[in-house]
Design an enzyme around this catalytic site. Structure first.
Site, PDB file in Angstrom:
ATOM      1  N   GLY A 298       0.807  -1.182   0.154  1.00 26.31           N
ATOM      2  CA  GLY A 298       0.085   0.030   0.031  1.00 26.31           C
ATOM      3  C   GLY A 298       0.991   1.322   0.034  1.00 26.31           C
ATOM      4  O   GLY A 298       0.464   2.086  -0.707  1.00 26.31           O
ATOM      5  N   ASP A 299       1.856   1.115   0.949  1.00 29.90           N
ATOM      6  CA  ASP A 299       2.827   2.490   0.930  1.00 29.90           C
ATOM      7  C   ASP A 299       3.577   2.604  -0.429  1.00 29.90           C
ATOM      8  O   ASP A 299       3.559   3.802  -1.090  1.00 29.90           O
ATOM      9  CB  ASP A 299       3.897   2.303   1.907  1.00 29.90           C
ATOM     10  CG  ASP A 299       3.305   2.470   3.274  1.00 29.90           C
ATOM     11  OD1 ASP A 299       2.985   3.367   3.686  1.00 29.90           O
ATOM     12  OD2 ASP A 299       3.218   1.222   3.935  1.00 29.90           O
ATOM     13  N   SER A 300       4.008   1.667  -1.120  1.00 29.85           N
ATOM     14  CA  SER A 300       4.864   1.664  -2.474  1.00 29.85           C
ATOM     15  C   SER A 300       3.847   2.117  -3.519  1.00 29.85           C
ATOM     16  O   SER A 300       4.284   2.928  -4.312  1.00 29.85           O
ATOM     17  CB  SER A 300       5.402   0.351  -2.696  1.00 29.85           C
ATOM     18  OG  SER A 300       6.127   0.041  -1.620  1.00 29.85           O
TER      19      SER A 300
END
Length: 397
Positions: free
Chosen positions: A167-169
């Site tokens: 999700g962060d990436s």
């Protein structure tokens, strides 16, 4: 420095993953990235995952090509330093909770007036507006609410996650896209800088293909399907005789026919029900069983050789050991040598994408805490006496 972003100055006020990963990508292609870190401890990622002599190996990758400047954001003088940096910057990337910068006197209105050409990239769990904006948000929550967790895992099993901070990436990649679009607008004289509002939830949701119209028009809720690709057949993970697993994608019409010939099922290749994907998807279990019956009688090497000869896309599932040893990864420059500050040699991932004329490069690994504070502040025109005063008063480190 060289690269297509040479001359672009980026200020990073972020920790851990989303904003720092986005800034790393910009740094790899020539941007000057000044990472603002808190005194004493800096970015928590310095201590995340596996450590080498007290420092995370992830840190050396995530922060390569960046300059570390320690600024105390609780100090009025520290805030003044940030404003001086922003006045000469092209981009500010941050992933604090919405409203946090405003409380420090560094909101968009203030920074835009200070530097009308500034692009302000804001990464948060839910975005800068909406009823959930003030909730804390991590990448895992973005994956859950963005839809990907619900569709990942074995059928009728517990929703699964990937083994990385997906999700962060994904938010980082959307942030880079938004940054480049805003910079293009500014650099071509089409307008001033703007806010790029990136939500972790929306970044995941943006990858969810036809999920919404399938539900809205057909009432269909896509469920978990293990290694298969729902509605596209045959495309799944199949066992081999020697205990391995191979991913085979035979889902275009001509590839399907070639695959059926390889596995000794010409009857399925010519069956009228299987001439197009919709018919194959309706009987995907039958096709998967036929392919698995063939693959399980052969070794991984035999399966891959046969499928490559027939031009059927296939690949065994790689561990990191497989990746590092793979000649294609090496030929593409995706495993590169590096050296840690203590002289230790270590392999690191290469740079993506590959640009023919202005490729990215690794100039140095993640810096020590505050390594560039003196040089960056001197570059702003501060005298040695002024820098010494700021350091003595705890505004910088």
């Amino acid at each position: 420095m060289s690269g297509p972003l040479n001359g672009i100055r980026v200020i990073e006020i972020g920790t851990l993953i989303a904003a720092p990963f986005a800034a790393r990508l910009l740094a790899e292609f020539g941007a000057e990235v000044i990472k603002i870190e808190a005194p004493d401890d800096g970015d928590p990622i310095r201590k995340w995952r596996k450590l080498h002599q007290g420092t995370s190996l992830w840190w050396y990758l995530q922060s390569r090509n960046k300059k570390s400047v320690c600024v105390n954001l609780k100090s009025p003088d520290g805030i003044a330093v940030i404003k001086r940096l922003v006045a000469e910057a092209d981009v500010l990337i941050e992933n604090l909770r919405p409203g946090a910068l405003e409380k420090l006197g560094l909101g968009w209105d203030v920074l835009h007036e200070l530097n009308p050409k500034l692009t302000m990239v804001r990464i948060s769990g839910y975005g800068q507006t909406g009823p959930y904006r003030d909730r804390p948000g991590f990448g895992a929550i973005g994956e859950a609410m963005g839809g990907i967790r619900y569709t990942t895992g074995e059928m009728n099993g517990v929703p699964a996650r990937t083994g990385i901070s997906l999700g962060d990436s994904l938010a980082s990649l959307h942030a880079v896209i938004g940054t480049l679009m805003s910079l293009l607008r500014v650099k071509t004289g089409q307008g001033e800088g703007q806010v790029v509002d990136v939500s972790l939830v929306e970044s995941v949701f943006n990858l969810m293909e036809s999920l919404v119209p399938e539900y809205d028009l057909l009432g269909h809720v896509r469920e978990r399907s293990g290694g298969a690709l729902p509605g596209i057949a045959p495309s799944n993970t199949y066992p081999t005789e020697d205990g391995g697993f191979v991913v085979i994608a035979g889902n275009s019409n001509p590839i399907f026919k070639r695959l059926m010939q390889v596995i000794g099922r010409p009857d399925l290749a010519e069956h009228p029900d299987f001439q197009h994907n919709d018919g194959r998807a309706a009987q995907c279990e039958l096709l998967d069983a036929a392919i698995a019956a063939w693959s399980s009688r052969h070794s991984m090497e035999e399966v891959l050789v046969a499928l490559e000869a027939a031009e059927v896309p296939a690949g065994r599932i790689y561990s990191v050991a497989d990746i590092v040893a793979d000649p294609h990864y090496q030929a593409r420059g995706m495993i590169v040598p590096a050296e840690l500050p203590d002289g230790t040699a270590v392999k690191m991932p290469g740079i993506v994408p590959k640009l023919s004329d202005t490729p990215g490069e690794v100039r140095w690994q993640g810096p020590t805490l505050g390594e560039h504070t003196q040089a960056v502040l001197a570059g702003l025109g501060l005298s040695e006496a002024e820098i010494a005063r700021l350091r003595a008063e705890g505004a910088v480190q």
